[in-house]
Design an enzyme around this catalytic site. Structure first.
Site, mmCIF file in Angstrom:
data_model
loop_
_atom_site.group_PDB
_atom_site.id
_atom_site.type_symbol
_atom_site.label_atom_id
_atom_site.label_comp_id
_atom_site.label_asym_id
_atom_site.label_seq_id
_atom_site.Cartn_x
_atom_site.Cartn_y
_atom_site.Cartn_z
ATOM 1 N N ILE A 72 0.838 -1.204 0.000
ATOM 2 C CA ILE A 72 0.000 0.000 0.000
ATOM 3 C C ILE A 72 0.867 1.245 0.000
ATOM 4 C CG2 ILE A 72 -1.674 1.333 1.314
ATOM 5 C CD1 ILE A 72 -2.836 -1.245 2.358
ATOM 6 N N GLY A 73 1.932 1.235 0.791
ATOM 7 C CA GLY A 73 2.785 2.419 0.888
ATOM 8 C C GLY A 73 3.664 2.332 2.110
ATOM 9 N N VAL A 127 3.623 -0.668 4.628
ATOM 10 C CA VAL A 127 2.227 -1.018 4.873
ATOM 11 C C VAL A 127 1.701 -1.849 3.710
ATOM 12 C CG1 VAL A 127 -0.071 -0.136 5.411
ATOM 13 C CG2 VAL A 127 1.946 1.161 6.097
ATOM 14 N N GLY A 140 4.423 4.063 6.078
ATOM 15 C CA GLY A 140 3.968 4.866 7.194
ATOM 16 C C GLY A 140 5.154 5.262 8.051
ATOM 17 N N GLY A 141 4.842 5.924 9.183
ATOM 18 C CA GLY A 141 5.907 6.371 10.054
ATOM 19 C C GLY A 141 6.674 5.230 10.695
ATOM 20 N N MET A 142 6.064 4.038 10.741
ATOM 21 C CA MET A 142 6.703 2.908 11.401
ATOM 22 C C MET A 142 7.355 1.941 10.426
ATOM 23 S SD MET A 142 4.075 1.997 14.499
ATOM 24 C CE MET A 142 2.610 1.937 13.466
ATOM 25 N N ASP A 172 2.784 12.811 15.870
ATOM 26 C CA ASP A 172 3.041 13.065 14.446
ATOM 27 C C ASP A 172 1.732 13.377 13.730
ATOM 28 O OD1 ASP A 172 4.679 13.369 12.233
ATOM 29 O OD2 ASP A 172 4.620 11.255 11.678
#
Length: 332
Positions: free
Chosen positions: A94-95, A102, A97-99, A211
């Site tokens: 999907i893309g 995804v 994220g901050g962690m 964030d």
């Protein structure tokens, strides 16, 4: 109110004992306490009195046989597609994220689609403590049973790969929507109220998001959003103890972030930046859009005046300026 009271009395039992709430560290906290004796996490009394969320035991040291073959370097995320993480089958990327990365995945136990966040690796020397705290934070977010917070369903490890299974909301964020320019004020107010409600619910559990920005607000439909990615969130009870924990996105970070960790007031400042951008299609400090370094951007948050449009747009209530000014105050 009466119905809630009846539920609480039922949970308490006929003996009149205080309701037990299992903290994310595993210890039991009763409704006549406000702090976990084991980890120090603080809870609002209203949260404890209404505590009825189911909790699930999870042993972070328990690892099942890995079928994941993480690679290194460019394209590492694609290594997870068509693989299994526990009872989740990874379908597509999907893309990011901050962690970490995804993915969309299928929960084969409940036959539903979820978002899988494969977490970034931590420094080897702090891996165990990092994972333990991360899983505690994931459990904490899972307790925030709010309609405007993307729910966490599961935390686990597949071999050496930690991951979170979360509610799959959609692929569009407020940041995507902002590429088309400023939003109608009715949408700004609607979405802003929903984000603030999510932050209010999280703060009751001692959670600082850390964030807040349009990219971390997921579009459910044209009228509804959900707050996601608590990857940089810090426990309020850790604020004074962990001076190295400050992190975030410079364009949205509050002035006090340059001096140390933030608390829930920092989240409100970041919300103010996001609302300003949603309203006017730009950030509160124009020069922060020119690719400036982090130090310069943080100096704008600390010293620059908010650059409201002049004259004030006729289609935006004048009272909105006062609200944004309060959210974007330099003093927490």
């Amino acid at each position: 109110m009466n119905e809630n009271r009846s539920q609480q009395e039922s949970l308490a039992g006929t003996s009149g004992e205080a309701i037990g709430y299992r903290c994310v560290c595993g210890e039991l906290v009763t409704t006549n306490e406000s702090q976990c004796e084991s980890c120090g996490r603080h809870y609002d009394s209203d949260v404890l009195n209404a505590a009825n969320a189911a909790t699930t035991e999870f042993d972070p040291d328990l690892a099942v046989q890995s079928t994941v073959r993480p690679g290194s370097g460019e394209g590492v995320e694609d290594e997870f597609v068509d693989q299994r993480l526990g009872h989740f089958r990874v379908l597509e990327s999907i893309g990011h994220g901050g962690m970490g990365a995804v993915y969309r995945a299928l929960d084969e136990s409940l036959e539903r689609y979820v978002a899988i966040n494969v977490l970034r690796a931590s420094p080897s020397g702090s891996r165990d403590s990092h994972l333990q705290k991360l899983f505690q934070e994931a459990r904490a977010q899972a307790r925030v049973n709010h309609t405007k917070v993307a729910h966490i369903y599961y935390v686990g490890r597949e071999g050496d790969t930690p991951y979170l299974a979360m509610e799959l909301v959609g692929s569009e964020t407020l940041a995507d929507r902002l590429r088309g320019g400023p939003m109608p004020f009715s949408d700004v107010a609607r979405y802003g109220f929903q984000i603030a409600a999510a932050l209010d619910a999280a703060s009751g559990f001692g959670i600082v998001h850390g964030d807040i920005k349009p990219a971390n607000v997921l579009m459910v439909d044209d009228r509804t959003v959900k707050l996601s990615d608590f990857g940089l969130a810090l426990r309020v009870s850790d604020i004074d103890a962990d001076a190295s924990a400050t992190a975030g996105t410079p364009n949205y970070m509050p002035p006090e972030a340059s001096e140390g960790p933030i608390d829930h007031r920092g989240d409100m400042y970041s919300l103010g930046v996001a609302l300003f951008e949603m309203t006017f299609g730009r950030l509160p400090y124009e020069s922060s859009r020119s690719g400036s370094d982090v130090q310069h951007v943080m100096s704008l948050h600390s010293d620059a005046s908010v650059e409201f449009p002049e004259p004030w747009p006729e289609d935006i209530p004048e009272g909105w300026r006062e609200i944004l000014t309060r959210l974007l105050a330099k003093d927490p």
